[in-house]
Motif scaffolding. Structure first.
Motif, PDB file in Angstrom:
ATOM      1  N   MET A 150       0.830  -1.210   0.000  1.00  0.00           N
ATOM      2  CA  MET A 150       0.000   0.000   0.000  1.00  0.00           C
ATOM      3  C   MET A 150       0.862   1.257   0.000  1.00  0.00           C
ATOM      4  SD  MET A 150      -2.979  -1.305   2.625  1.00  0.00           S
ATOM      5  CE  MET A 150      -3.539   0.320   3.010  1.00  0.00           C
ATOM      6  N   ASP A 151       1.950   1.249   0.768  1.00  0.00           N
ATOM      7  CA  ASP A 151       2.852   2.405   0.796  1.00  0.00           C
ATOM      8  C   ASP A 151       3.480   2.633  -0.578  1.00  0.00           C
ATOM      9  OD1 ASP A 151       2.334   2.865   3.464  1.00  0.00           O
ATOM     10  OD2 ASP A 151       4.169   1.876   4.189  1.00  0.00           O
ATOM     11  N   GLU A 152       3.862   1.544  -1.239  1.00  0.00           N
ATOM     12  CA  GLU A 152       4.444   1.651  -2.575  1.00  0.00           C
ATOM     13  C   GLU A 152       3.421   2.209  -3.564  1.00  0.00           C
ATOM     14  OE1 GLU A 152       7.262   1.477  -5.591  1.00  0.00           O
ATOM     15  OE2 GLU A 152       7.490   1.430  -3.426  1.00  0.00           O
ATOM     16  N   GLU A 153       2.181   1.734  -3.468  1.00  0.00           N
ATOM     17  CA  GLU A 153       1.130   2.251  -4.351  1.00  0.00           C
ATOM     18  C   GLU A 153       0.875   3.728  -4.094  1.00  0.00           C
ATOM     19  OE1 GLU A 153      -2.201  -0.320  -3.687  1.00  0.00           O
ATOM     20  OE2 GLU A 153      -1.304  -1.983  -4.807  1.00  0.00           O
ATOM     21  N   ASP A 154       0.888   4.138  -2.826  1.00  0.00           N
ATOM     22  CA  ASP A 154       0.710   5.553  -2.484  1.00  0.00           C
ATOM     23  C   ASP A 154       1.850   6.394  -3.055  1.00  0.00           C
ATOM     24  OD1 ASP A 154      -1.625   5.010  -1.134  1.00  0.00           O
ATOM     25  OD2 ASP A 154      -0.717   5.105   0.874  1.00  0.00           O
ATOM     26  N   ARG A 155       3.086   5.887  -2.959  1.00  0.00           N
ATOM     27  CA  ARG A 155       4.236   6.617  -3.482  1.00  0.00           C
ATOM     28  C   ARG A 155       4.125   6.768  -5.000  1.00  0.00           C
ATOM     29  NH1 ARG A 155       8.668   5.687  -6.041  1.00  0.00           N
ATOM     30  NH2 ARG A 155       8.453   3.428  -6.028  1.00  0.00           N
ATOM     31  N   LEU A 156       3.758   5.670  -5.690  1.00  0.00           N
ATOM     32  CA  LEU A 156       3.620   5.730  -7.144  1.00  0.00           C
ATOM     33  C   LEU A 156       2.492   6.674  -7.550  1.00  0.00           C
ATOM     34  CD1 LEU A 156       4.097   1.972  -8.097  1.00  0.00           C
ATOM     35  CD2 LEU A 156       5.697   3.869  -8.473  1.00  0.00           C
ATOM     36  N   GLN A 189       2.255  14.242  -9.331  1.00  0.00           N
ATOM     37  CA  GLN A 189       3.244  15.297  -9.519  1.00  0.00           C
ATOM     38  C   GLN A 189       3.611  15.435 -10.995  1.00  0.00           C
ATOM     39  OE1 GLN A 189       6.489  14.200  -6.963  1.00  0.00           O
ATOM     40  NE2 GLN A 189       5.534  15.098  -5.132  1.00  0.00           N
ATOM     41  N   ALA A 190       3.750  14.323 -11.684  1.00  0.00           N
ATOM     42  CA  ALA A 190       4.082  14.366 -13.110  1.00  0.00           C
ATOM     43  C   ALA A 190       2.953  15.013 -13.898  1.00  0.00           C
ATOM     44  CB  ALA A 190       4.356  12.955 -13.628  1.00  0.00           C
ATOM     45  N   GLN A 191       1.708  14.723 -13.559  1.00  0.00           N
ATOM     46  CA  GLN A 191       0.572  15.341 -14.255  1.00  0.00           C
ATOM     47  C   GLN A 191       0.540  16.850 -14.014  1.00  0.00           C
ATOM     48  OE1 GLN A 191      -3.034  13.269 -13.148  1.00  0.00           O
ATOM     49  NE2 GLN A 191      -3.046  12.185 -15.095  1.00  0.00           N
ATOM     50  N   GLN A 192       0.778  17.260 -12.784  1.00  0.00           N
ATOM     51  CA  GLN A 192       0.782  18.685 -12.479  1.00  0.00           C
ATOM     52  C   GLN A 192       1.912  19.388 -13.223  1.00  0.00           C
ATOM     53  OE1 GLN A 192       0.906  19.127  -8.254  1.00  0.00           O
ATOM     54  NE2 GLN A 192      -1.249  18.555  -7.989  1.00  0.00           N
ATOM     55  N   ALA A 193       3.052  18.727 -13.337  1.00  0.00           N
ATOM     56  CA  ALA A 193       4.192  19.334 -14.038  1.00  0.00           C
ATOM     57  C   ALA A 193       3.848  19.491 -15.528  1.00  0.00           C
ATOM     58  CB  ALA A 193       5.440  18.456 -13.868  1.00  0.00           C
ATOM     59  N   ARG A 194       3.157  18.513 -16.118  1.00  0.00           N
ATOM     60  CA  ARG A 194       2.759  18.604 -17.530  1.00  0.00           C
ATOM     61  C   ARG A 194       1.760  19.736 -17.752  1.00  0.00           C
ATOM     62  NH1 ARG A 194       1.611  12.553 -17.865  1.00  0.00           N
ATOM     63  NH2 ARG A 194       3.718  11.733 -17.816  1.00  0.00           N
ATOM     64  N   LYS A 195       0.830  19.900 -16.797  1.00  0.00           N
ATOM     65  CA  LYS A 195      -0.151  20.981 -16.922  1.00  0.00           C
ATOM     66  C   LYS A 195       0.528  22.343 -16.860  1.00  0.00           C
ATOM     67  CE  LYS A 195      -4.212  18.647 -15.030  1.00  0.00           C
ATOM     68  NZ  LYS A 195      -5.178  18.625 -13.932  1.00  0.00           N
ATOM     69  N   GLN A 196       1.517  22.468 -16.031  1.00  0.00           N
ATOM     70  CA  GLN A 196       2.213  23.739 -15.908  1.00  0.00           C
ATOM     71  C   GLN A 196       3.059  24.044 -17.132  1.00  0.00           C
ATOM     72  OE1 GLN A 196       4.422  23.433 -12.254  1.00  0.00           O
ATOM     73  NE2 GLN A 196       2.604  23.770 -10.978  1.00  0.00           N
ATOM     74  N   GLN A 197       3.574  23.014 -17.807  1.00  0.00           N
ATOM     75  CA  GLN A 197       4.395  23.221 -18.999  1.00  0.00           C
ATOM     76  C   GLN A 197       3.528  23.522 -20.223  1.00  0.00           C
ATOM     77  OE1 GLN A 197       6.762  19.732 -19.487  1.00  0.00           O
ATOM     78  NE2 GLN A 197       8.205  20.283 -17.860  1.00  0.00           N
ATOM     79  N   GLY A 198       2.390  22.905 -20.271  1.00  0.00           N
ATOM     80  CA  GLY A 198       1.619  23.005 -21.498  1.00  0.00           C
ATOM     81  C   GLY A 198       0.376  23.695 -21.342  1.00  0.00           C
TER      82      GLY A 198
END
Length: 97
Positions: free
Chosen positions: A76-82, A88-97
């Motif tokens: 569960m901890d691993e799934e939460d981390r992923l 975070q990756a989605q938010q970074a893409r939204k900020q770039q594009g």
């Protein structure tokens, strides 16, 4: 004096329980003077051995349960981390594009 003993919990001591009960029945007054003490002590030892066997089995089962739960918690901890990394990756893409 022993508590009420369940046959299914103390299968190895059934004979001693029956012999002690018979001694108490046969020697109503002598039991107070120690007539049945040897049987009582043997029963105590038998019950202690049965208790130790059950304790070891329960400890083994508890450790297996704990290992199972810890593996689930780790998953569960691993799934939460992923999931957090994905967010975070989605938010970074939204900020770039």
């Amino acid at each position: 004096m022993h508590p009420a003993l369940a046959d299914h919990l103390n299968p190895g001591c059934i004979e001693l329980v029956e012999r002690l009960n018979a001694c108490h029945t046969d020697h109503r007054w002598a039991k107070f003077l120690g007539k049945c003490n040897a049987l009582s002590e043997a029963l105590n030892k038998c019950l202690a051995q049965e208790f130790e066997v059950r304790r070891k089995q329960q400890l083994k089962e508890a450790r297996a349960r704990r290992a199972h739960y810890e593996a689930k918690w780790k998953q569960m901890d691993e799934e939460d981390r992923l999931h957090a990394e994905f967010e975070q990756a989605q938010q970074a893409r939204k900020q770039q594009g």
